[in-house]
Structure formats: C-alpha cells, structure tokens
Design a protein around this motif. Structure first.
Motif, PDB file in Angstrom:
ATOM      1  N   SER A   3       0.838  -1.201   0.000  1.00  0.00           N
ATOM      2  CA  SER A   3       0.000   0.000   0.000  1.00  0.00           C
ATOM      3  C   SER A   3       0.872   1.251   0.000  1.00  0.00           C
ATOM      4  CB  SER A   3      -0.942   0.000   1.205  1.00  0.00           C
ATOM      5  OG  SER A   3      -0.212   0.100   2.400  1.00  0.00           O
ATOM      6  N   MET A   4       0.228   2.371  -0.282  1.00  0.00           N
ATOM      7  CA  MET A   4       0.880   3.674  -0.292  1.00  0.00           C
ATOM      8  C   MET A   4      -0.062   4.692   0.336  1.00  0.00           C
ATOM      9  SD  MET A   4       0.528   4.634  -4.301  1.00  0.00           S
ATOM     10  CE  MET A   4      -1.064   4.980  -5.025  1.00  0.00           C
ATOM     11  N   ARG A   5       0.469   5.820   0.757  1.00  0.00           N
ATOM     12  CA  ARG A   5      -0.351   6.890   1.330  1.00  0.00           C
ATOM     13  C   ARG A   5      -0.759   7.841   0.215  1.00  0.00           C
ATOM     14  NH1 ARG A   5      -2.065   6.651   6.253  1.00  0.00           N
ATOM     15  NH2 ARG A   5      -1.407   8.664   6.962  1.00  0.00           N
ATOM     16  N   ALA A   6      -2.021   8.260   0.233  1.00  0.00           N
ATOM     17  CA  ALA A   6      -2.520   9.197  -0.770  1.00  0.00           C
ATOM     18  C   ALA A   6      -3.603  10.073  -0.163  1.00  0.00           C
ATOM     19  CB  ALA A   6      -3.088   8.437  -1.970  1.00  0.00           C
ATOM     20  N   ALA A   7      -3.609  11.334  -0.545  1.00  0.00           N
ATOM     21  CA  ALA A   7      -4.720  12.210  -0.176  1.00  0.00           C
ATOM     22  C   ALA A   7      -5.891  11.830  -1.069  1.00  0.00           C
ATOM     23  CB  ALA A   7      -4.351  13.671  -0.378  1.00  0.00           C
ATOM     24  N   ARG A   8      -7.052  11.589  -0.474  1.00  0.00           N
ATOM     25  CA  ARG A   8      -8.229  11.174  -1.229  1.00  0.00           C
ATOM     26  C   ARG A   8      -9.385  12.126  -0.935  1.00  0.00           C
ATOM     27  NH1 ARG A   8      -7.986   7.858  -5.224  1.00  0.00           N
ATOM     28  NH2 ARG A   8      -9.771   6.644  -4.610  1.00  0.00           N
ATOM     29  N   PHE A   9     -10.033  12.594  -2.002  1.00  0.00           N
ATOM     30  CA  PHE A   9     -11.189  13.477  -1.879  1.00  0.00           C
ATOM     31  C   PHE A   9     -12.442  12.661  -2.092  1.00  0.00           C
ATOM     32  CE2 PHE A   9     -14.349  16.183  -4.040  1.00  0.00           C
ATOM     33  CZ  PHE A   9     -14.615  17.042  -2.997  1.00  0.00           C
ATOM     34  N   ASP A  10     -13.337  12.673  -1.112  1.00  0.00           N
ATOM     35  CA  ASP A  10     -14.614  11.969  -1.183  1.00  0.00           C
ATOM     36  C   ASP A  10     -15.667  12.964  -1.661  1.00  0.00           C
ATOM     37  OD1 ASP A  10     -17.345  11.195  -0.036  1.00  0.00           O
ATOM     38  OD2 ASP A  10     -16.175   9.363   0.277  1.00  0.00           O
ATOM     39  N   ALA A  11     -16.219  12.728  -2.855  1.00  0.00           N
ATOM     40  CA  ALA A  11     -17.166  13.669  -3.454  1.00  0.00           C
ATOM     41  C   ALA A  11     -18.484  13.735  -2.690  1.00  0.00           C
ATOM     42  CB  ALA A  11     -17.427  13.299  -4.909  1.00  0.00           C
ATOM     43  N   GLY A  39       2.339  18.827  -7.166  1.00  0.00           N
ATOM     44  CA  GLY A  39       1.688  20.120  -6.993  1.00  0.00           C
ATOM     45  C   GLY A  39       0.174  19.980  -7.028  1.00  0.00           C
ATOM     46  N   ILE A  40      -0.476  20.892  -6.372  1.00  0.00           N
ATOM     47  CA  ILE A  40      -1.928  20.994  -6.430  1.00  0.00           C
ATOM     48  C   ILE A  40      -2.240  22.208  -7.298  1.00  0.00           C
ATOM     49  CG2 ILE A  40      -4.032  21.402  -5.083  1.00  0.00           C
ATOM     50  CD1 ILE A  40      -2.795  18.668  -4.555  1.00  0.00           C
ATOM     51  N   CYS A  41      -3.026  22.018  -8.345  1.00  0.00           N
ATOM     52  CA  CYS A  41      -3.324  23.133  -9.230  1.00  0.00           C
ATOM     53  C   CYS A  41      -4.745  23.638  -8.990  1.00  0.00           C
ATOM     54  CB  CYS A  41      -3.093  22.743 -10.684  1.00  0.00           C
ATOM     55  SG  CYS A  41      -4.403  21.754 -11.391  1.00  0.00           S
ATOM     56  N   LEU A  42      -5.132  24.648  -9.725  1.00  0.00           N
ATOM     57  CA  LEU A  42      -6.426  25.289  -9.501  1.00  0.00           C
ATOM     58  C   LEU A  42      -7.600  24.348  -9.769  1.00  0.00           C
ATOM     59  CD1 LEU A  42      -7.623  27.891  -8.513  1.00  0.00           C
ATOM     60  CD2 LEU A  42      -7.606  28.745 -10.858  1.00  0.00           C
ATOM     61  N   SER A  43      -7.448  23.407 -10.708  1.00  0.00           N
ATOM     62  CA  SER A  43      -8.555  22.460 -10.934  1.00  0.00           C
ATOM     63  C   SER A  43      -8.768  21.584  -9.702  1.00  0.00           C
ATOM     64  CB  SER A  43      -8.306  21.603 -12.182  1.00  0.00           C
ATOM     65  OG  SER A  43      -7.135  20.841 -12.061  1.00  0.00           O
ATOM     66  N   ASP A  44      -7.699  21.245  -8.974  1.00  0.00           N
ATOM     67  CA  ASP A  44      -7.839  20.487  -7.726  1.00  0.00           C
ATOM     68  C   ASP A  44      -8.568  21.323  -6.676  1.00  0.00           C
ATOM     69  OD1 ASP A  44      -6.369  18.173  -8.600  1.00  0.00           O
ATOM     70  OD2 ASP A  44      -4.528  19.322  -8.319  1.00  0.00           O
ATOM     71  N   VAL A  45      -8.229  22.599  -6.593  1.00  0.00           N
ATOM     72  CA  VAL A  45      -8.896  23.502  -5.642  1.00  0.00           C
ATOM     73  C   VAL A  45     -10.387  23.596  -5.974  1.00  0.00           C
ATOM     74  CG1 VAL A  45      -9.024  25.887  -4.806  1.00  0.00           C
ATOM     75  CG2 VAL A  45      -6.791  24.805  -5.165  1.00  0.00           C
ATOM     76  N   HIS A  46     -10.715  23.736  -7.266  1.00  0.00           N
ATOM     77  CA  HIS A  46     -12.126  23.818  -7.675  1.00  0.00           C
ATOM     78  C   HIS A  46     -12.872  22.517  -7.397  1.00  0.00           C
ATOM     79  CE1 HIS A  46     -11.941  27.807  -9.210  1.00  0.00           C
ATOM     80  NE2 HIS A  46     -11.071  27.508 -10.168  1.00  0.00           N
ATOM     81  N   LEU A  47     -12.190  21.394  -7.523  1.00  0.00           N
ATOM     82  CA  LEU A  47     -12.796  20.107  -7.177  1.00  0.00           C
ATOM     83  C   LEU A  47     -13.164  20.094  -5.700  1.00  0.00           C
ATOM     84  CD1 LEU A  47     -13.357  17.083  -8.010  1.00  0.00           C
ATOM     85  CD2 LEU A  47     -11.052  16.635  -7.178  1.00  0.00           C
ATOM     86  N   ILE A  48     -12.241  20.515  -4.862  1.00  0.00           N
ATOM     87  CA  ILE A  48     -12.460  20.492  -3.413  1.00  0.00           C
ATOM     88  C   ILE A  48     -13.496  21.523  -2.976  1.00  0.00           C
ATOM     89  CG2 ILE A  48     -11.309  20.892  -1.185  1.00  0.00           C
ATOM     90  CD1 ILE A  48      -8.788  19.574  -2.546  1.00  0.00           C
ATOM     91  N   GLY A  50     -15.991  22.539  -4.717  1.00  0.00           N
ATOM     92  CA  GLY A  50     -17.295  22.194  -5.272  1.00  0.00           C
ATOM     93  C   GLY A  50     -17.659  22.906  -6.551  1.00  0.00           C
ATOM     94  N   SER A  51     -16.809  23.800  -7.052  1.00  0.00           N
ATOM     95  CA  SER A  51     -17.143  24.500  -8.287  1.00  0.00           C
ATOM     96  C   SER A  51     -16.814  23.680  -9.537  1.00  0.00           C
ATOM     97  CB  SER A  51     -16.439  25.867  -8.334  1.00  0.00           C
ATOM     98  OG  SER A  51     -15.038  25.724  -8.278  1.00  0.00           O
ATOM     99  N   LEU A  52     -16.169  22.537  -9.370  1.00  0.00           N
ATOM    100  CA  LEU A  52     -15.904  21.602 -10.453  1.00  0.00           C
ATOM    101  C   LEU A  52     -16.435  20.242 -10.017  1.00  0.00           C
ATOM    102  CD1 LEU A  52     -14.357  21.156 -13.200  1.00  0.00           C
ATOM    103  CD2 LEU A  52     -12.394  20.486 -11.813  1.00  0.00           C
ATOM    104  N   PRO A  53     -17.289  19.603 -10.817  1.00  0.00           N
ATOM    105  CA  PRO A  53     -17.845  18.316 -10.397  1.00  0.00           C
ATOM    106  C   PRO A  53     -16.763  17.227 -10.382  1.00  0.00           C
ATOM    107  CG  PRO A  53     -18.582  18.858 -12.615  1.00  0.00           C
ATOM    108  CD  PRO A  53     -17.822  20.045 -12.100  1.00  0.00           C
ATOM    109  N   ALA A  54     -16.844  16.344  -9.414  1.00  0.00           N
ATOM    110  CA  ALA A  54     -15.897  15.235  -9.305  1.00  0.00           C
ATOM    111  C   ALA A  54     -16.209  14.205 -10.382  1.00  0.00           C
ATOM    112  CB  ALA A  54     -15.975  14.609  -7.921  1.00  0.00           C
TER     113      ALA A  54
END
Length: 78
Positions: A3-11, A39-48, A50-54
């Motif tokens: 296994s590995m560690r990963a940041a996961r976003f639950d929609a 890096g975290i880009c602006l599309s990742d920020v918009h995903l988190i 809620g302005s961009l659908p998962a």
C-alpha cells in the motif's frame, strides 16, 4: 498487497483525508512512478471547493507529479 499513502477526496462528503491505498500495477504501455513531489493546481482547488464536479466518487488530487520510474508494464520499451 503493498500500500501507499494518498490524499483522497470523497465527493459525497466533500472531505479530504490521507489514506492507505493499494499500489497499482502498471498495465500494458504504462509505468508506475514513485512520486517525490506533487503540486496541487487550480482544478484540484475547484474540485475540493465544489465548483468543479468530481469525475468519480473518490479522487486523488494532484496531477502535476514528479518522481522516478518504479516499475514498467508489458510493452514499455527501455
């Protein structure tokens, strides 16, 4: 299974958490990269925010990665 560690976003819950996830096996024509920086880009920020659908119920943000090739799948030349 390794296994590995990963940041996961639950929609559904709109939450971000670090989790242990299975290390993927590279498929035909693919490589597995051990990420050293991401890096975290602006599309990742918009995903988190809620302005961009998962695109999936659970997403690993951060598609601007740099690292080293850990494994290669079938058909990957040199």
């Amino acid at each position: 299974m390794p296994s590995m560690r990963a940041a996961r976003f639950d929609a559904t819950s709109r939450s971000l958490a670090v989790k242990d996830v299975p290390v993927p096996e590279p498929g035909p024509g693919e490589v597995l990269v051990r990420v050293r920086a991401c890096g975290i880009c602006l599309s990742d920020v918009h995903l988190i925010d809620g302005s961009l659908p998962a695109p999936l119920p659970e997403v690993t943000p951060g598609h601007e990665a740099a690292g080293v090739i850990e494994a290669v799948g079938p058909g990957v030349p040199g």
